[in-house]
Design a protein around this motif. Structure first.
Motif, short mmCIF file in Angstrom:
data_model
loop_
_atom_site.label_atom_id
_atom_site.label_comp_id
_atom_site.label_asym_id
_atom_site.label_seq_id
_atom_site.Cartn_x
_atom_site.Cartn_y
_atom_site.Cartn_z
N GLU A 154 0.90 -1.13 0.10
CA GLU A 154 -0.06 0.15 0.17
C GLU A 154 0.84 1.32 0.05
N LYS A 155 1.94 1.13 0.92
CA LYS A 155 2.76 2.60 1.02
C LYS A 155 3.60 2.74 -0.06
N TYR A 156 4.13 1.67 -0.69
CA TYR A 156 5.31 1.91 -1.60
C TYR A 156 5.02 1.34 -3.18
N GLY A 157 3.72 0.67 -3.26
CA GLY A 157 3.27 0.49 -4.47
C GLY A 157 3.96 -0.66 -5.16
N TRP A 158 4.62 -1.65 -4.27
CA TRP A 158 5.32 -2.69 -4.60
C TRP A 158 4.77 -3.90 -5.17
N THR A 159 5.33 -4.86 -5.81
CA THR A 159 4.56 -5.97 -6.20
C THR A 159 4.72 -6.93 -4.98
N LYS A 160 4.01 -8.06 -5.21
CA LYS A 160 3.83 -9.20 -3.93
C LYS A 160 5.11 -9.66 -4.00
N GLU A 161 5.73 -9.77 -5.08
CA GLU A 161 7.13 -10.57 -5.08
C GLU A 161 8.23 -9.47 -4.54
N LYS A 162 8.06 -8.39 -4.72
CA LYS A 162 9.17 -7.35 -4.37
C LYS A 162 9.02 -7.12 -2.67
N VAL A 163 7.56 -7.30 -2.27
CA VAL A 163 7.47 -6.98 -1.01
C VAL A 163 8.16 -8.35 -0.31
N ASP A 164 7.82 -9.58 -0.84
CA ASP A 164 8.42 -10.70 -0.22
C ASP A 164 9.76 -10.83 -0.15
N ASP A 165 10.37 -10.20 -1.24
CA ASP A 165 12.00 -10.28 -1.15
C ASP A 165 12.50 -9.22 -0.10
N GLU A 166 11.78 -8.05 -0.03
CA GLU A 166 12.26 -7.19 1.22
C GLU A 166 12.01 -7.86 2.38
N ILE A 167 11.07 -8.30 2.70
CA ILE A 167 10.82 -8.75 3.91
C ILE A 167 11.63 -10.05 4.45
N ASN A 168 11.81 -10.91 3.41
CA ASN A 168 12.56 -12.02 3.70
C ASN A 168 14.06 -11.54 3.86
N GLY A 169 14.57 -10.47 3.00
CA GLY A 169 15.91 -9.89 3.36
C GLY A 169 16.15 -9.28 4.54
N PHE A 170 15.13 -8.62 4.92
CA PHE A 170 15.33 -7.75 6.19
C PHE A 170 15.15 -8.85 7.34
N PHE A 171 14.30 -9.76 7.47
CA PHE A 171 14.02 -10.47 8.43
C PHE A 171 14.88 -11.93 8.68
N LYS A 172 15.74 -11.96 7.65
CA LYS A 172 16.55 -13.19 7.59
C LYS A 172 17.06 -13.61 8.77
N ASP A 173 17.96 -12.49 9.18
CA ASP A 173 18.86 -12.97 10.60
C ASP A 173 18.10 -12.35 11.92
N LYS A 174 16.96 -11.89 11.61
CA LYS A 174 16.30 -11.29 12.80
C LYS A 174 15.37 -12.63 13.83
N SER A 175 14.99 -13.65 13.27
CA SER A 175 14.37 -14.68 13.94
C SER A 175 15.27 -15.64 14.73
#
Length: 66
Positions: A45-66
């Motif tokens: 909603e905020k950035y107008g990204w595709t689902k794939e782009k969002v998934d890549d962003e989230i996965n990259g960011f949280f990769k080492d956080k869990s």
């Protein structure tokens, strides 16, 4: 990435999430409360990204956080 762990640590992670995606408000971060689908929806909603782009962003960011 384990979203149960991320949900449990959400209050600690909110600051990092806000730094990464500054367009998200504090209220939105509270509403998301560590739920992957809600975070993905807000980023689309905020950035107008595709689902794939969002998934890549989230996965990259949280990769080492869990």
């Amino acid at each position: 990435m384990n979203w149960d762990i991320i949900q449990g640590k959400w209050d600690q992670l909110k600051g990092s999430v806000k730094e990464k995606w500054g367009d998200l408000t504090d209220d939105e971060l509270t509403q998301i409360s560590g739920q992957q689908d809600k975070l993905a929806g807000k980023l689309q909603e905020k950035y107008g990204w595709t689902k794939e782009k969002v998934d890549d962003e989230i996965n990259g960011f949280f990769k080492d956080k869990s």
